[in-house]
Design a protein around this motif. Structure first.
Motif, short mmCIF file in Angstrom:
data_model
loop_
_atom_site.label_atom_id
_atom_site.label_comp_id
_atom_site.label_asym_id
_atom_site.label_seq_id
_atom_site.Cartn_x
_atom_site.Cartn_y
_atom_site.Cartn_z
N GLU B 131 0.83 -1.21 0.00
CA GLU B 131 0.00 0.00 0.00
C GLU B 131 0.87 1.26 0.00
OE1 GLU B 131 -2.49 -0.80 3.34
OE2 GLU B 131 -3.49 -2.39 2.20
N LEU B 132 1.98 1.17 0.73
CA LEU B 132 2.92 2.30 0.78
C LEU B 132 3.42 2.62 -0.62
CD1 LEU B 132 4.23 3.76 3.33
CD2 LEU B 132 6.29 2.54 2.64
N VAL B 133 3.85 1.56 -1.34
CA VAL B 133 4.36 1.77 -2.69
C VAL B 133 3.25 2.31 -3.58
CG1 VAL B 133 5.43 0.65 -4.68
CG2 VAL B 133 6.02 -0.09 -2.38
N MET B 134 2.03 1.79 -3.35
CA MET B 134 0.91 2.20 -4.18
C MET B 134 0.55 3.66 -3.96
SD MET B 134 -2.54 -0.01 -4.69
CE MET B 134 -2.08 -1.19 -3.48
N SER B 135 0.77 4.14 -2.73
CA SER B 135 0.34 5.50 -2.42
C SER B 135 1.25 6.55 -3.05
CB SER B 135 0.29 5.70 -0.90
OG SER B 135 1.59 5.65 -0.39
N ILE B 136 2.46 6.14 -3.46
CA ILE B 136 3.34 7.08 -4.16
C ILE B 136 2.91 7.10 -5.62
CG2 ILE B 136 5.73 7.65 -4.72
CD1 ILE B 136 6.51 5.71 -2.44
N PRO B 137 2.70 8.28 -6.20
CA PRO B 137 2.31 8.32 -7.61
C PRO B 137 3.32 7.55 -8.44
CG PRO B 137 2.18 10.50 -6.65
CD PRO B 137 2.78 9.61 -5.61
N SER B 138 2.83 6.65 -9.28
CA SER B 138 3.74 5.71 -9.92
C SER B 138 4.69 6.44 -10.87
CB SER B 138 2.96 4.63 -10.67
OG SER B 138 2.38 5.17 -11.82
N ILE B 139 4.24 7.54 -11.45
CA ILE B 139 5.11 8.25 -12.39
C ILE B 139 6.35 8.76 -11.66
CG2 ILE B 139 4.06 10.55 -12.19
CD1 ILE B 139 4.85 9.02 -15.53
N LEU B 140 6.17 9.10 -10.39
CA LEU B 140 7.28 9.58 -9.56
C LEU B 140 8.30 8.47 -9.32
CD1 LEU B 140 7.39 12.46 -8.35
CD2 LEU B 140 6.82 11.43 -6.15
N THR B 141 7.78 7.29 -8.96
CA THR B 141 8.66 6.14 -8.73
C THR B 141 9.40 5.78 -10.01
OG1 THR B 141 6.57 5.33 -7.88
CG2 THR B 141 8.53 4.18 -7.17
#
Lengths: 249, 295
Positions: B131-141
């Motif tokens: 969920e933590l990974v999901m909460s970061i906008p994926s384009i940013l990651t």
């Protein structure tokens, strides 16, 4: 000892739930099943009778006690037929599964055998290629009985095998059990709550309450002369057909 | 009653029952999408047969020329033939889509299965992390990882997109594995002597496939879209590596110069492919839901 197929001594099982509570599902249960005998466990829901069956076949790990099985193979028939068959396997594949897992016979002989057992439980041969979803609960239960029979076990644990079936099919399943016992000497551990059914079919009966086997003995003896107050209450609660009442109608 | 254990009493037994072939109406197949996607796929796979120019050749005498009989879809500012680039570059786009979907599916299946079988504390930890990974906008990651890797080739891009798009699927896998593990037929198989691998390959994995199939298909489309986004932003594939995304990266200049074919043509193919994939994915999802509720 040669006529005993299963000996259970001081079987206990404690469940630990996540919030730290413990439940004593079985408390020092001891009984014996003789070869060719239908042994019934009765009791209200939550009395631990299903847990006992699951411990015997190894689906639950007992907390303490000993289980000695003198036979070769044991199988279980589950109460919930609908989830007991994989929705993705055809009835035939499910019945062949125990043979596949244990590498018994060639592919064609497995199929032959599966068809034989499907016939035995009264299912059409065409069911071999069909999915469980094409069938009613009663037919699915018969398919799962065929699967349990496929390994030709000498002890069958039947956990409420007829609770989901209608009355006419119930009688057929029970008479199938009795036939198997006569022909192959198969023993049964019948877990049930229907007391009149138990009285009709079983040789020996054990009464469970809160994880304790409060009374066991020959069926007629227990039914006619119950010793434990709980057994007495259970037997009094069996509905008796009342001819006097019937005449009023 | 005879000695037959099963005999219906009081009912006429049916003799000679023939089983009609089981016919099921499987909803409406997305025929148009399948044909369109099939054509695009074939065109990209056999690009050599369709191309009429070298997609990498810089034809300096025909810079940014509009569609004509010689250059069917026109040329880009570096003089490359867009018609040939579409088929040639589509390969890269589809490759990135397939690779990253395969990677994210593999991660999701392993992660979800571990989470479903692990003790509660581990399960909770794994799910909170997802969920933590999901909460970061994926384009940013994706931008961050792309900067760390520092390479702009299709494989690096597929890896980056793959490792940032597994979370939703992992959650579905976890729920499905938990559901299937509880089924009585798994217990039945255990009482027959089935081992872990038998249950995994015979019961768990086949049970998972219908539930995640639509996500796999959707992920392919999403990855193609992400590649285009990244290339457009200038952090994906460079202009010299031909893909639909890198072709679109010239779109900003094209807007100012009025070279519409630079935007419309790769955009059209991209949108058509994504719509077709989404349509097929939706069909799979509906089909799966119908099967589940058809008790």
């Amino acid at each position: 000892m040669s006529d005993v197929i299963l000996k259970v001594e001081n079987l206990s099982k404690t469940f630990h739930s996540t919030n730290g509570q413990t439940t004593q599902a079985l408390d020092k249960v001891s009984f014996k099943i003789r070869r060719g005998e239908i042994f019934s466990l009765v009791g209200e829901s939550g009395s631990g009778k299903s847990t006992a069956g699951r411990c015997l076949i190894g689906l639950e790990r007992p907390s303490s006690g000993s289980i000695v099985f003198f036979g070769k193979r044991m199988q279980i028939i589950f109460q919930d037929a609908v989830s007991a068959l994989s929705p993705r396997l055809t009835i035939g594949q499910s019945v062949m599964e125990p043979l596949d897992i244990n590498h018994i016979g060639s592919r064609s002989s497995r199929k032959e055998k599966a068809l034989e057992f499907l016939r035995l439980v009264g299912l059409d041969e065409s069911s071999f290629y069909r999915l469980p979803s094409d069938y009613s609960g009663g037919q699915q239960q018969r398919a799962s009985i065929a699967r349990a029979l496929a390994l030709e076990p000498d002890l069958i644990i039947a956990d409420e095998p007829v609770a989901s079936l209608d009355v006419s099919i119930q009688a057929q399943v029970i008479s199938l059990f009795q036939n198997l016992r006569q022909k192959n000497g198969t023993s049964f551990l019948l877990i049930a709550h229907d007391l009149s059914l138990v009285r009709r079919v079983s040789d020996t009966v054990g009464v469970m309450k809160d994880g304790v086997l409060v009374e066991s003995g020959a069926t007629e003896q227990v039914y006619q002369n119950p010793q434990h107050p709980y057994t007495q209450a259970l037997i009094q609660a069996i509905p008796v057909p009342d001819p006097a009442f019937r005449q009023h109608k | 009653m005879t000695g037959n254990p099963f005999e219906l009493v009081g009912l006429q037994p049916r003799i000679n029952t023939t089983v009609a072939p089981v016919k099921r109406r499987h909803g409406r197949l997305p025929v148009v999408s399948m044909i369109l996607l099939g054509l695009i796929l074939l065109g990209c796979l056999f690009a050599e047969l369709f191309m009429n120019h070298d997609p990498l050749y810089l034809n300096l005498s025909n810079l940014s020329s509009p569609p004509s009989s010689s250059f069917w879809f026109g040329t880009d500012p570096m003089g490359r033939d867009i018609y040939s680039m579409i088929w040639y570059g589509g390969r890269i786009s589809l490759l990135i889509g397939l690779l990253s979907a395969a990677l994210s599916t593999a991660i999701a299946v392993i992660y979800g299965s571990i989470s479903a079988s692990a003790p509660k504390a581990v399960d909770d930890g794994l799910m909170r992390f997802a969920e933590l990974v999901m909460s970061i906008p994926s384009i940013l990651t994706v931008i961050f990882l792309q900067a760390v890797i520092g390479q702009s080739n299709p494989f690096a891009l597929a890896t980056v997109i793959g490792v940032t798009s597994w979370m939703n699927m992992a959650k579905i896998v976890r729920t499905e594995v938990q559901r299937i593990r509880k089924s009585t037929y798994i217990e039945a198989a255990r009482t027959m002597g089935a081992g872990f691998w038998y249950i995994l390959f015979k019961h768990l994995l086949p049970g998972l496939i219908p539930a995640i199939m639509f996500m796999v298909v959707t992920n392919i489309g999403a990855a193609i879209g992400t590649e285009a986004t990244l290339s457009f932003l200038g952090i994906g594939l460079p202009v010299e590596t031909v893909s639909w995304g890198s072709m679109l990266s010239q779109a900003d200049r094209a807007l100012m110069t009025g070279n519409w074919w630079l935007i419309v043509i790769p955009g059209l193919f991209l949108v058509a492919t994504l719509v077709c994939i989404t349509d097929i994915g939706n069909y799979i999802r509906k089909e799966n839901n119908r099967k589940c509720s058809n008790l």
